[in-house]
Scaffold this active site. Structure first.
Site, mmCIF file in Angstrom:
data_model
loop_
_atom_site.group_PDB
_atom_site.id
_atom_site.type_symbol
_atom_site.label_atom_id
_atom_site.label_comp_id
_atom_site.label_asym_id
_atom_site.label_seq_id
_atom_site.Cartn_x
_atom_site.Cartn_y
_atom_site.Cartn_z
ATOM 1 N N CYS A 97 2.121 5.532 8.626
ATOM 2 C CA CYS A 97 2.397 3.857 8.009
ATOM 3 C C CYS A 97 4.328 4.765 6.561
ATOM 4 O O CYS A 97 4.659 4.131 6.895
ATOM 5 C CB CYS A 97 1.712 3.975 7.274
ATOM 6 S SG CYS A 97 0.569 4.274 5.255
ATOM 7 N N HIS A 151 -1.817 2.691 2.960
ATOM 8 C CA HIS A 151 -1.297 2.316 3.164
ATOM 9 C C HIS A 151 0.155 1.480 3.343
ATOM 10 O O HIS A 151 0.122 1.056 1.439
ATOM 11 C CB HIS A 151 -1.616 1.252 3.913
ATOM 12 C CG HIS A 151 -1.074 1.343 5.754
ATOM 13 N ND1 HIS A 151 -1.298 1.508 6.626
ATOM 14 C CD2 HIS A 151 -0.633 -0.032 5.843
ATOM 15 C CE1 HIS A 151 -0.345 1.273 7.880
ATOM 16 N NE2 HIS A 151 -0.509 0.235 7.372
ATOM 17 N N ASP A 157 8.435 -11.138 5.545
ATOM 18 C CA ASP A 157 8.582 -12.961 5.840
ATOM 19 C C ASP A 157 7.101 -13.323 4.680
ATOM 20 O O ASP A 157 5.902 -12.690 4.427
ATOM 21 C CB ASP A 157 8.338 -13.902 7.101
ATOM 22 C CG ASP A 157 8.925 -15.574 6.652
ATOM 23 O OD1 ASP A 157 10.066 -15.441 5.811
ATOM 24 O OD2 ASP A 157 7.978 -16.006 6.974
#
Length: 199
Positions: A97, A151, A157
């Site tokens: 990540c 994470h 959006d």
């Protein structure tokens, strides 16, 4: 309309579009546009190239500079969708990540945002959830602990009213993909948002 401006002791008679291009890019970072191409367009050697810069407009109005930076960032992020996950990997063939987020920002802005998700959370500017926007970093607890940062992804959006969002990230289940904050798995793990100073 014709606009007369002086650049490096040379008078230029520019159209509206040529003036916009000159004004918008001349003092911008080199990574945004090749200035030799810009000069050719604005100074008339290859005037047909002016149309190459239509991306600075949105419904006839010149776009915000930051908007173009973010779109470039997101294009880079989207180009890695489907890339496999691998713990500790910094890309580009596999990512974890934080490797994914650091690679995307490094490619677009040449900046170091932190090596781990905890480092990225500590280094970058805190943002309230109702102020999050496209391109911000979003953080979650890890799968093995509910206390620490584990994470990170990039906001795609955001709905400031409902405080919901979608984000792109390198997941241990599926590699680089887009997920929703309304997924119960991420709703429970949400920690906060950070903004990289380059945006």
């Amino acid at each position: 309309d014709t606009f007369q401006v002086w650049v490096e002791e040379k008078q230029l008679d520019l159209s509206r579009k040529e003036y916009d291009i000159l004004h918008y890019f001349l003092n911008r970072p080199n990574r945004m546009v090749n200035k030799n191409t810009l000069a050719e367009s604005v100074w008339g050697d290859h005037i047909d190239q002016v149309d190459n810069f239509d991306f600075i407009y949105n419904n006839g109005e010149i776009k915000n500079y930051d908007e173009i930076l973010v779109e470039n960032l997101m294009d880079e992020a989207y180009s890695h969708i489907g890339t496999p996950y691998r713990y500790g990997s910094k890309g580009p063939r596999t990512f974890d990540c934080s490797g994914f987020t650091s690679y995307v920002f490094k490619q677009q802005f040449g900046v170091f945002i932190g090596s781990s998700s905890r480092d990225q959370y500590a280094r970058n500017m805190p943002i309230e959830r109702n102020e999050m926007q496209r391109g911000d970093l979003v953080f979650f607890t890890g799968t093995r602990t509910r206390k620490g940062i584990g994470h990170v992804g990039i906001i795609v959006d955001a709905d400031s009213i409902g405080k919901t969002f979608t984000f792109i990230h390198a997941s241990s289940k599926g590699g680089v993909k887009i997920s929703k904050s309304t997924d119960g798995y991420y709703t429970r793990r949400y920690v906060g948002v950070r903004r990289v100073n380059s945006l």
